[in-house]
Design an enzyme around this catalytic site. Structure first.
Site, PDB file in Angstrom:
ATOM      1  N   ASP A   1       0.866  -1.171   0.000  1.00 29.25           N
ATOM      2  CA  ASP A   1       0.000   0.000   0.000  1.00 29.25           C
ATOM      3  C   ASP A   1       0.913   1.233   0.000  1.00 29.25           C
ATOM      4  O   ASP A   1       2.139   1.134   0.153  1.00 29.25           O
ATOM      5  CB  ASP A   1      -0.980  -0.003   1.175  1.00 29.25           C
ATOM      6  CG  ASP A   1      -2.196   0.887   0.857  1.00 29.25           C
ATOM      7  OD1 ASP A   1      -2.124   1.674  -0.117  1.00 29.25           O
ATOM      8  OD2 ASP A   1      -3.208   0.818   1.568  1.00 29.25           O
TER       9      ASP A   1
HETATM   10  C1  BGC Z   1      -4.922   3.353  -0.141  1.00 28.77           C
HETATM   11  C2  BGC Z   1      -5.047   2.335  -1.242  1.00 28.77           C
HETATM   12  C3  BGC Z   1      -4.906   3.026  -2.568  1.00 28.77           C
HETATM   13  C4  BGC Z   1      -3.582   3.732  -2.615  1.00 28.77           C
HETATM   14  C5  BGC Z   1      -3.305   4.434  -3.923  1.00 28.77           C
HETATM   15  C6  BGC Z   1      -3.677   4.192  -0.284  1.00 28.77           C
HETATM   16  O1  BGC Z   1      -3.662   5.231   0.630  1.00 28.77           O
HETATM   17  O2  BGC Z   1      -4.942   2.690   1.100  1.00 28.77           O
HETATM   18  O3  BGC Z   1      -6.265   1.666  -1.152  1.00 28.77           O
HETATM   19  O4  BGC Z   1      -5.023   2.089  -3.604  1.00 28.77           O
HETATM   20  O5  BGC Z   1      -3.543   4.710  -1.578  1.00 28.77           O
HETATM   21  O6  BGC Z   1      -4.126   5.503  -4.109  1.00 28.77           O
END
Ligand code: BGC
Length: 748
Positions: free
Chosen positions: A289
């Site tokens: 993530d």
């Molecule tokens: C989120 C993810 C997301 C990623 C990219 C993160 O903060 O938890 O779910 O895909 O950002 O935007």
């Protein structure tokens, strides 16, 4: 300059394997061969580059490095494998052009959070989950993929398949609610929708099951928080939707920000190596993530990015989203003999394999076609599909004296509330291009199109959150002229979503005051609640005769709500998550265990398994939702046997009748309880359901087939088992509205 002819390598392998007659295997072998061949030509630095993902230039959810110029240079040097958050073919092309100037011309992946639509915004995922309609959910993902892939995107960070039992958690909106069975079906539908006819199709995007794992169980519902969970709950409740996504062929997984029992998910061997890549045999790749590899330093799990990179890679995180831990440290880790090259090779191969499967080596620009982008977005059929899933997502919570649907003969309707003429507010968190969409429809506009002779008077009344009552007078004046008041209240799009957890999930007080004023006029009031999470609205629930929970419905929300208000569509949604009476009841969910003193009702003193200041029951139960018509579950269940061997199927059927005046759909739900088992089983678990359309007066026999899979569960060694004994089957209209019950025995 090295030139590799992928087509020739592919054809040779394909020809070889076709002699043995297995085409799918041949294609896979051919891709494996291409991957091996390419890997053989890559330097260590280039391999590490494939494991590195950068944000483009959209500040989204975490700290970003802003210097796009340098990123382009890094891409030219082969130091980047994927980019996220750049939109539109023109822009994306500049990044792919840079990749084409790198030594091996390895194409980039372009990722984006296409969560509920791209240009056309669909209902938020929790809203769509209320439809219990897998075809519609799959279609919504399909359309999102069609639009996104036409705009240069080839990878979506969806579906989020995290089970959520806590409506304080802001990301509850992004999933399918609390139930592992419903959540698994929805995970499957979304993966199928995004990936369409399979990677390699021009309108397929790679899906990503996230966040692995247990992110939805953050303590206290506080985003990013620790998760403290027994393995039993992990396997029974939180893992099944991930397994379903994997079985549906999901290309990628994303790990999660939380720690699980003291080990950050990003550095978690048990999750990523033992379960995902080991026991489950996942062949795709895992992306971290946002920054989560580096965030293990803040967790206090590693001391620096060097150690973070080592721990994350060893634990099975293949791609580093935005933390730069891999790009800055893996070479040194190899030189220091801390990380074997074989681990880097494995991660790089997993990523390259997907790029081959997507056809990106044949044509790195296949998704970057400005002409296609112009025609594929916002097509009339897709807008119509968005309207259809939007109305299917609406849940009728209350309808006293059949106030709804609204009569066409009404002279005047007052349309009141801060969301009554809202458009962009209907988009909800994680919407991408809705602001570029000309076709967004507010409730007021939707009603105007269907109002016929009825006059609509609009007054906003108040804002979503501030305390000003300035607009109340206009709203009261409008209401006094009306036969019926329709109110639209709820949350702004930034009140539920990532980093939007709340301790107070009540409908903002000013809006409740407005509802009270409207009720005081003595006119019948219909309230539509628009939100990303289950809100608490006890006064409204007790005092207002008709209530629709509409979630955030997206671009076509206004038309969809008008369809339901005027009876052009009979609501059929059912809640995919329990609605509490108070934050103090959270977590509250239907599939709990019995205590030794189980609740017998809401008021038994020593059997009060909840609180002395609240009833045991929730405000609205999982699976609850009304219709304009009524359904009778006729008690003549045909029951094929009373004892079933575990290799057999038991059929249970009954007759469902539409006893009301409107055609309508009922979601018939089948729950099972294992009456005596070790370890314990929940008081009920959803195991099957049917959504059935019946005309007024029509009856239909409905049959469920119970098989061993529906009776199995994990023992304390995380093995799937069944135990002989008595099981109770419950069939009904909601988890708390069981109409038919039978028991049967499972025998050895
Ligand atoms: C989120 C993810 C997301 C990623 C990219 C993160 O903060 O938890 O779910 O895909 O950002 O935007």
């Amino acid at each position: 300059m090295i030139k590799i002819n992928w087509k020739v390598i592919g054809m040779l392998t394909l020809a070889g394997c076709l002699v043995t007659g297995n085409k799918a295997l041949a294609q896979q072998d051919s891709i494996d061969l291409k991957v091996e061949s390419l890997l053989g030509k890559m330097t260590l630095a280039e391999k590490i580059g494939q494991l590195n993902q950068y944000n483009g230039d959209w500040e989204a959810t975490g700290p970003v490095t802003k210097d796009v110029g340098n990123k382009i240079n890094e891409i030219k040097q082969g130091r980047v494998g994927a980019v996220l958050n750049i939109m539109g073919t023109t822009h994306i092309r500049t990044f792919q052009d840079a990749a084409m100037q790198s030594r091996l011309k390895i194409p980039l992946l372009f990722g984006q959070d296409v969560i509920h639509g791209y240009r056309i915004t669909f209902p938020i995922p929790l809203g769509e989950a209320s439809s219990w309609d897998m075809k519609a959910i799959e279609q919504s993902a399909r359309i999102a993929a069609t639009e996104a892939s036409a705009s240069g995107i080839n990878w979506t960070f969806a579906p989020m398949v995290d089970i959520a039992r806590d409506p304080r958690w802001g990301r509850v909106m992004e999933g399918a609610g609390e139930d592992p069975y419903l959540g698994s079906l929805i995970a499957t539908a979304r993966v199928k929708g995004f990936q369409g006819n399979g990677l390699g199709s021009i309108d397929a995007v790679m899906a990503c099951a996230k966040h692995f794992a247990a992110y939805g169980a953050a303590i206290g519902g506080r985003d990013y928080n620790s998760v403290d969970m027994g393995l039993h709950t992990l396997w029974e409740i939180y893992l099944p939707p991930f397994k379903a996504a994997l079985d549906a062929g999901v290309a990628t997984f994303m790990n999660s920000f939380n720690d699980l029992n003291g080990i950050p998910a990003t550095g978690n061997n048990y999750l990523q190596r033992d379960i995902l890549k080991g026991k489950w045999g996942f062949k795709g790749f895992v992306v971290s993530d946002w920054g989560s590899i580096g965030e293990m330093i803040n967790h206090g799990y590693v001391k620096d990015n060097y150690e973070a990179a080592e721990v994350a890679l060893k634990a099975g995180s293949d791609m580093d989203m935005e933390s730069r831990s891999y790009i800055n440290n893996l070479s040194k880790l190899v030189a220091d003999n801390k990380v074997p090259v074989s681990l880097i090779d494995d991660a790089a191969k997993r990523i390259l394999r997907k790029k081959f499967e997507m056809g990106l080596f044949d044509d790195p620009y296949r998704f970057i076609n400005a002409k296609r982008e112009k025609t594929a977005l916002n097509t009339p059929e897709n807008i119509e599909a968005a309207r259809d899933i939007a109305r299917k997502s609406i849940v009728l919570l209350k309808n006293e004296h059949q106030l709804l649907p609204l009569s066409k003969d009404l002279k005047t309707i007052a349309v009141i509330g801060p969301l009554a003429n809202a458009k962009k507010e209907l988009k909800g968190f994680w919407s991408l291009e809705i602001d570029k969409n000309e076709n967004n429809v507010s409730l007021l506009e939707g009603m105007q199109k269907q109002a016929g002779q009825t006059k609509l008077i609009y007054a906003q009344g108040c804002n979503i959150t501030d305390n000003s009552r300035v607009g109340f007078a206009d709203a009261i004046a409008a209401a006094q002229k009306a036969d019926v008041i329709v109110m639209a209240v709820g949350e702004a799009p930034d009140m539920t979503g990532e980093a939007k957890s709340k301790s107070n999930i009540r409908l903002p007080d000013i809006q409740e005051q407005l509802i009270k004023e409207m009720k005081a006029t003595g006119k019948p009031v219909v309230v539509l609640l628009m939100a990303g999470r289950p809100m608490i609205f006890n006064w409204t629930a007790d005092n207002v005769p008709a209530i629709l929970y509409t979630w955030w419905l997206g671009s076509q929300g206004g038309n969809a709500m008008a369809d339901v208000l005027y009876g052009n569509y009979n609501p059929s949604g059912k809640l995919p998550i329990t609605f509490p009476r108070s934050e103090g009841q959270i977590p509250i969910y239907y599939n709990h265990y019995n205590t030794g003193r189980p609740a017998q009702g809401d008021n038994d003193l020593y059997y009060k398994s909840a609180y002395i200041d609240l009833p045991n029951s929730p405000r609205y139960a999982f699976g609850y939702g009304l219709s304009y018509t009524t359904f009778e579950y006729q008690d003549d269940p045909f029951y094929s046997k009373i004892a079933m061997k575990d290799n057999q199927t038991l059929a249970i059927s009954f007759v469902l009748k539409n006893t009301g005046k409107y055609a309508g759909e009922e979601v018939v739900q089948l729950y099972i309880r294992d009456l005596v088992s070790q370890p314990l089983r929940p008081v009920k678990e959803l195991k099957d359901f049917r959504k059935i359309l019946l005309q007024p007066g029509e009856s239909r026999r409905v049959t469920f087939n119970i098989n061993k899979n529906m009776l199995s569960f994990y023992n304390d060694k995380q093995e799937l088992i069944t135990q002989p004994g008595d099981f109770q089957v419950m069939i009904g209209s909601a988890s708390n509205d069981i109409r038919l019950q039978r028991t049967f025995e499972l025998v050895n």
